[in-house]
Structure formats: structure tokens, C-alpha cells
Design a protein around this motif. Sequence first.
Motif, PDB file in Angstrom:
ATOM      1  N   LEU A 258       0.794  -1.111  -0.047  1.00  0.00           N
ATOM      2  CA  LEU A 258       0.062  -0.044   0.069  1.00  0.00           C
ATOM      3  C   LEU A 258       0.933   1.144  -0.136  1.00  0.00           C
ATOM      4  O   LEU A 258       0.613   2.315  -0.629  1.00  0.00           O
ATOM      5  CB  LEU A 258      -0.966   0.047   1.207  1.00  0.00           C
ATOM      6  CG  LEU A 258      -2.006  -1.134   1.199  1.00  0.00           C
ATOM      7  CD1 LEU A 258      -2.837  -1.185   2.396  1.00  0.00           C
ATOM      8  CD2 LEU A 258      -2.913  -0.618   0.019  1.00  0.00           C
ATOM      9  N   CYS A 260       3.824   1.408  -1.268  1.00  0.00           N
ATOM     10  CA  CYS A 260       4.264   1.670  -2.698  1.00  0.00           C
ATOM     11  C   CYS A 260       3.438   2.361  -3.569  1.00  0.00           C
ATOM     12  O   CYS A 260       3.503   2.998  -4.709  1.00  0.00           O
ATOM     13  CB  CYS A 260       4.701   0.242  -3.253  1.00  0.00           C
ATOM     14  SG  CYS A 260       6.079  -0.418  -2.534  1.00  0.00           S
ATOM     15  N   ARG A 261       2.012   2.041  -3.195  1.00  0.00           N
ATOM     16  CA  ARG A 261       1.071   2.629  -4.097  1.00  0.00           C
ATOM     17  C   ARG A 261       0.703   4.261  -3.838  1.00  0.00           C
ATOM     18  O   ARG A 261      -0.201   4.854  -4.331  1.00  0.00           O
ATOM     19  CB  ARG A 261      -0.349   1.960  -4.041  1.00  0.00           C
ATOM     20  CG  ARG A 261      -0.331   0.353  -4.294  1.00  0.00           C
ATOM     21  CD  ARG A 261      -0.456   0.505  -6.033  1.00  0.00           C
ATOM     22  NE  ARG A 261      -0.866  -0.789  -6.501  1.00  0.00           N
ATOM     23  CZ  ARG A 261      -2.036  -1.388  -7.068  1.00  0.00           C
ATOM     24  NH1 ARG A 261      -2.777  -0.449  -6.873  1.00  0.00           N
ATOM     25  NH2 ARG A 261      -1.973  -2.530  -7.483  1.00  0.00           N
ATOM     26  N   GLY A 262       1.611   4.698  -2.724  1.00  0.00           N
ATOM     27  CA  GLY A 262       1.264   6.168  -2.311  1.00  0.00           C
ATOM     28  C   GLY A 262       0.500   6.306  -1.347  1.00  0.00           C
ATOM     29  O   GLY A 262       0.224   7.352  -0.790  1.00  0.00           O
ATOM     30  N   LEU A 263      -0.094   5.105  -0.540  1.00  0.00           N
ATOM     31  CA  LEU A 263      -1.042   5.566   0.707  1.00  0.00           C
ATOM     32  C   LEU A 263      -0.046   5.413   1.807  1.00  0.00           C
ATOM     33  O   LEU A 263       0.817   5.019   2.024  1.00  0.00           O
ATOM     34  CB  LEU A 263      -1.914   4.366   0.938  1.00  0.00           C
ATOM     35  CG  LEU A 263      -3.200   4.239  -0.065  1.00  0.00           C
ATOM     36  CD1 LEU A 263      -3.152   4.172  -1.156  1.00  0.00           C
ATOM     37  CD2 LEU A 263      -4.185   3.259   1.045  1.00  0.00           C
ATOM     38  N   ARG A 275      -4.901  -3.065  10.436  1.00  0.00           N
ATOM     39  CA  ARG A 275      -6.448  -2.693  10.447  1.00  0.00           C
ATOM     40  C   ARG A 275      -6.388  -1.085  11.012  1.00  0.00           C
ATOM     41  O   ARG A 275      -6.951  -0.316  10.356  1.00  0.00           O
ATOM     42  CB  ARG A 275      -7.229  -3.636  11.258  1.00  0.00           C
ATOM     43  CG  ARG A 275      -8.678  -2.929  11.575  1.00  0.00           C
ATOM     44  CD  ARG A 275      -9.312  -3.788  12.791  1.00  0.00           C
ATOM     45  NE  ARG A 275     -10.761  -3.666  12.760  1.00  0.00           N
ATOM     46  CZ  ARG A 275     -11.548  -4.242  13.556  1.00  0.00           C
ATOM     47  NH1 ARG A 275     -10.909  -4.840  14.626  1.00  0.00           N
ATOM     48  NH2 ARG A 275     -12.798  -3.995  13.582  1.00  0.00           N
ATOM     49  N   ILE A 278      -4.572   1.020   8.417  1.00  0.00           N
ATOM     50  CA  ILE A 278      -5.409   1.397   7.203  1.00  0.00           C
ATOM     51  C   ILE A 278      -6.416   2.345   7.624  1.00  0.00           C
ATOM     52  O   ILE A 278      -6.784   3.232   6.798  1.00  0.00           O
ATOM     53  CB  ILE A 278      -5.766  -0.067   6.729  1.00  0.00           C
ATOM     54  CG1 ILE A 278      -4.594  -0.742   6.009  1.00  0.00           C
ATOM     55  CG2 ILE A 278      -6.772   0.275   5.406  1.00  0.00           C
ATOM     56  CD1 ILE A 278      -4.678  -2.164   5.789  1.00  0.00           C
ATOM     57  N   VAL A 279      -7.470   2.104   8.491  1.00  0.00           N
ATOM     58  CA  VAL A 279      -8.306   2.885   8.804  1.00  0.00           C
ATOM     59  C   VAL A 279      -7.846   4.451   9.134  1.00  0.00           C
ATOM     60  O   VAL A 279      -8.412   5.289   8.528  1.00  0.00           O
ATOM     61  CB  VAL A 279      -9.212   2.471  10.044  1.00  0.00           C
ATOM     62  CG1 VAL A 279      -9.954   3.526  10.725  1.00  0.00           C
ATOM     63  CG2 VAL A 279      -9.740   0.934   9.661  1.00  0.00           C
ATOM     64  N   LEU A 282      -6.928   5.964   5.548  1.00  0.00           N
ATOM     65  CA  LEU A 282      -8.059   6.206   4.812  1.00  0.00           C
ATOM     66  C   LEU A 282      -8.769   7.390   5.297  1.00  0.00           C
ATOM     67  O   LEU A 282      -9.368   8.171   4.654  1.00  0.00           O
ATOM     68  CB  LEU A 282      -8.921   5.097   4.628  1.00  0.00           C
ATOM     69  CG  LEU A 282      -8.437   3.598   4.036  1.00  0.00           C
ATOM     70  CD1 LEU A 282      -9.488   2.677   3.843  1.00  0.00           C
ATOM     71  CD2 LEU A 282      -8.353   4.309   2.306  1.00  0.00           C
ATOM     72  N   GLN A 285      -6.786  10.462   4.686  1.00  0.00           N
ATOM     73  CA  GLN A 285      -7.043  10.847   3.230  1.00  0.00           C
ATOM     74  C   GLN A 285      -8.083  11.906   3.070  1.00  0.00           C
ATOM     75  O   GLN A 285      -8.156  12.616   2.215  1.00  0.00           O
ATOM     76  CB  GLN A 285      -6.900   9.625   2.492  1.00  0.00           C
ATOM     77  CG  GLN A 285      -7.383   9.724   1.168  1.00  0.00           C
ATOM     78  CD  GLN A 285      -6.467   9.044  -0.021  1.00  0.00           C
ATOM     79  OE1 GLN A 285      -5.322   8.327   0.470  1.00  0.00           O
ATOM     80  NE2 GLN A 285      -6.717   9.244  -1.144  1.00  0.00           N
ATOM     81  N   ARG A 290      -5.767  16.485  -1.608  1.00  0.00           N
ATOM     82  CA  ARG A 290      -5.065  15.422  -2.693  1.00  0.00           C
ATOM     83  C   ARG A 290      -4.303  15.874  -3.307  1.00  0.00           C
ATOM     84  O   ARG A 290      -4.222  16.756  -3.947  1.00  0.00           O
ATOM     85  CB  ARG A 290      -6.446  14.906  -3.329  1.00  0.00           C
ATOM     86  CG  ARG A 290      -7.507  13.938  -2.424  1.00  0.00           C
ATOM     87  CD  ARG A 290      -6.510  12.507  -2.622  1.00  0.00           C
ATOM     88  NE  ARG A 290      -6.458  11.932  -3.795  1.00  0.00           N
ATOM     89  CZ  ARG A 290      -7.592  11.170  -4.454  1.00  0.00           C
ATOM     90  NH1 ARG A 290      -8.586  11.177  -3.875  1.00  0.00           N
ATOM     91  NH2 ARG A 290      -7.609  10.796  -5.698  1.00  0.00           N
TER      92      ARG A 290
END
Lengths: 290, 288
Positions: A258, A260-263, A275, A278-279, A282, A285, A290
Motif C-alpha cells: 500500500l 508503494c501505491r502512495g498510501l 487494521r 489502514i483505517v 483512509l 486521506q 489530495r
Amino acid sequence: MPDPLIACEQVHYTYLRGTPMAAVALRGVSLEVQPGELLALIGPTGSGKSTLIQLCAGLLRPTAGVVRVLGQDLWGPRADRRRARRQVGLAFQFAEYQLFEETVRRDVAYGPKNLGCSEEEIAQRVDEALRQVGLDPAGFGDRSPFSLSGGEMRRVALAGVLAMRPGVLVLDEPTAGLDPRGREELLARIQALHRQGQTIVLVTHGMEEVARLARRVIVLHEGRIVLEGSPGEVFAHEEDLHRIGLGLPEAARLVRLLQCRGLRVADALTVEDARAAIVAALRGQDRGPR
Amino acid sequence: MRQPFIEVTDLRYTYHPHTPQAVVALDGLSLSIGRGEYVGIVGGNGSGKSTLAKHFNALLLPASGRVIVGGQDTRDRSATLAIRRRVGMVFQNPDNQLVATVVDEDVAFGPENLGLPSPLIRERVDRALATVGMTAYRRHAPHLLSGGQKQRVAIAGVLAMHPECLILDEATTMLDPEGRAEVLATVRTLHRDEGMTIVAISHTLEDLADAERIVALDAGRIVLDGPTGQVFDQLSRSPLARIHAPPMARLAHWLRQDGVPLPPGLFTVEALVSALAALAGRDGASHA
């Protein structure tokens, strides 16, 4: 810092030395096991893990180097190897294959009996060891070990090692082949033993177990220590681990991908931490630009 | 619907029957496995999964009920050898399955026992070793190989018999991460490229991510049977005592509970990464 329970200094070991079949298993390994720690020893098949723990238990004699248990050179001129060996309780892979007695109680009593303990002491040690592995002595003591489930048999075998009251408990793949319930029960027991102060060396292929249980990790590859540190430090070396045939716990790999995908996800090693990370990522974000 | 290859009807099996130690292992179980299907069988210790697998190649015969393999009834003794040739088994411990001192002799052991002519044996051994990626090790001693390599040699030995179905009974349990990955990749190839029927038994559910269908057993009965993603989602919502969903399916479930609108059926790291990246508007930002 207190004296280490086990200290290996530049230990080498070669199987079948001096024959055409000679195979070098360890090439200069130095490590210390400190009282109260839970150390995970990981490495691919053939990396030398099993050889190393057998050396620590005094079952093999190093080709070169020194193995000390409680400061005493195991193979020194005046070494009391029997006494030292008792300090290192080794539970082999699939330890339940070594159960042999007619009742659980007699099987667990086998070790302390050989130590020459009194009947009273034996009974006390057996009860305590069974409780430590989560088996009620009254309910299980008189049953045949062979009437138990796989997970229960494994715990009886572990109780047999604990009844020797070793300074260090060495567990070789303790959860291999157990179903999820058996695995969870055993892991909970290992954590409880550690909280009670038991020093534990855990040999495992399960990266999830390393992430959950260990405070310190040593990675062996081709007979050498190649990485050492906290689980977070060791699992930060993803490429090195891959090169030697190990990997990350799935949760750590997920978070890495994740990122690596820029998150902007915080590092995590366990599913629980992933968990939360990630929460949080998100939500952040949604709020952030953005 | 695929043509069935294994059909189990109302199968019952009891160990030590008519004694005080009697244990009912299979309690009236019915199941059909299609030709070319990849099925994962899960269940706790003592759920009956290994007992069931041993019925698939006539290592065990039904106490009552019926097992038909490729149209042949396993109770028909004259069919036993044919069935064992059609259904190959790979077990947990590779050390117990290798018999010869050199890899290619080990792989040749089965076809030699079939009485095949030497050139044909040679051909089968070459092909089997190539399929599992072990050709370079053909002159090696099996006991000096890694766990994953040994297990691949064991699979090659089964493949040299030209089976139609491969059964893996906890075949990855004793392997290190690389060995597991090697064996899983080999099995994936056999299924995708050769169309082989695969039955994989494990209680490490993440090792069954390639299976199309999962059958869950408890106390000798089927408790869940469906597409892999569906069964894993179901197990995440309501775990069974002895069967837990794989970690990524559990994580996806928890995230849905936390309000993250993830689609159903996610149980691999890669699938979860794609879904989360899409939600975060990062699906175009892949570095790959």
C-alpha cells in the motif's frame, strides 16, 4: 545486564567431519540468550537452526568455538554437562511423537523422576507443569496421552519439558501441524509462560508468530547470523529476507505494498495493527488535501 | 457443471469399529468433485479430512456408502490398482515418501513398478522432473535437498504415474516459506496448464488461495461448501472453533466493519491492496 543464560561464541559445526560427506552447518555463530527474553530463531530449511539449538542443549559438541550455559563452558575440562543440559529444555518438532507412558501424569513425571526428585516434589512439578500448559491435572492426569487431541498431546509433551524446570525453554516449530484452535491455545500458553518470566527460544517458519510473540529475532542463513533485531527491524529488510527464502508476515507485506501505491499507511506487522493503520490512513486521506 | 471425477455418497467410516475405542470419522458425507476442479478441504484435527482423502484412492474403503472415482467403485478390488494410478497422493512429511538414493531413480520407482519399458520410463521421469522444476537435481541425493525440493520430487514421483488427480494431504505443513511457495506454484501449474484435478487438504487456509472451491468439515460432516471467496467471507463473519479464515479475509472483514466499503471475496494480499488502492483513488498511481 545480567549474565546470559546461553552464550555461543564463534561456534562452528560440521556434520560427518573428515568424511567425503562432511557438511558445514554453522560457520561462526555468536549469540546470547538473556534471562526473561523471548527470542525467535528463523531461517530457511538447512540454515542451521536445529543444529544451533542442539549445540545450546549440549547434545552436539561444537567443531570450534564455545557454548556456555550459565557461564559454564559446556565442553570445558570440568564441565558438569548434565547440570547444564537441565537448564536448556528442548521441545522437539512434533514433540507428541515422544509421548510413551500410560497416563498423562506418568509421562510428565518421567523427567523429574530421572532428576531424582522426591515423590512429593514430582507430584507438585507435574501438577504445576500441566497447569502451565492449560491442562487441568485432575481432569487430564489419569487419561492416556493417546486419547487426547493433537493440540493436547503437544501440550502434554511441553509439560514434560517444563516439569524439568529449565532455565531456557527451546521450542522447535511448536505449532507445526496444529489446527487453528490448537495453535491459538498453544501460542496463548507460550505468551503466558513468557509473562511469568520464562526465557524462551522459539524456532519457527511462521512469520505471523514471530511478529506476534518475539521481542528479538535472529535470522540464520547458511550457518551464519545475517539479521538480528526487533521484529520491526528485521522485517524492514524485505529484500534480504526474500533473497534467503523467507518473507514478511502477510500484514506487513500488505502495508508495504500500500505504501508503494502512495498510501500513507503506518508500518504494521500484525493483522490487528494493519487494521488500525489502514483505517487511520483512509480517514486522513478524506480530510487531507489530495 | 463439470463432469464428476470423484463422487462420494453417504460415506461413513469408523476407526476401531465394535470396540470401546470406536471413533466415527466420517458421518454420512456426500460430495462430488468435478474433473479439473481445484478443491480445498479444510477442518480441524480429527474433522475427518485425511480419512476422506484416503477414500479417494482406495487406501480406505467405505464402511457404508459409496466412493466412485472416475466411474470405478473403490470397493471393487479389481479396480484398486487402476484407481491408485489415477489418483496420486502427496503427504505431509517428504522424508517418508522418498525411497531411492538418487532423485531420478526415486521418480522412476512408480513407473518401473508398472512394468513400463525403459525408454518410456525415462520419458516420464524427464517430463515429471521438468514439470516440478527439478531437472537440474536429477542426479542428486534426495536427503540433501531442501524440504520444498523434496516435496517437489515426491510430486514428480506421483506425476510419473500419469494420474488424473493429485491429492495433497497437508503437503506444505512442514515446509519453510520458500518451500511452500514452490509447492503451491507447482500445483497451480498442474491445475492451470494440465487441467489436473486437485484436492488440497490443509488447515492453513492461506495455502488454499488457488482453490476454486472450499469444503469445510467438522466431526465427519460437511459444514460449508462453496466458492473460495464466499467460504472465506463466511468464516470471517462467523469463525468456527477449528477453522479460521485466512488473515487477509479476516482483515477485509474487520475493515468492512470499520466502514471501509470493500467488495466481498478478498482473501489475498494482492486483491486487498488493489481494492484499497482503488478506494483511496490510488489505483492509477501504481509503481508496477
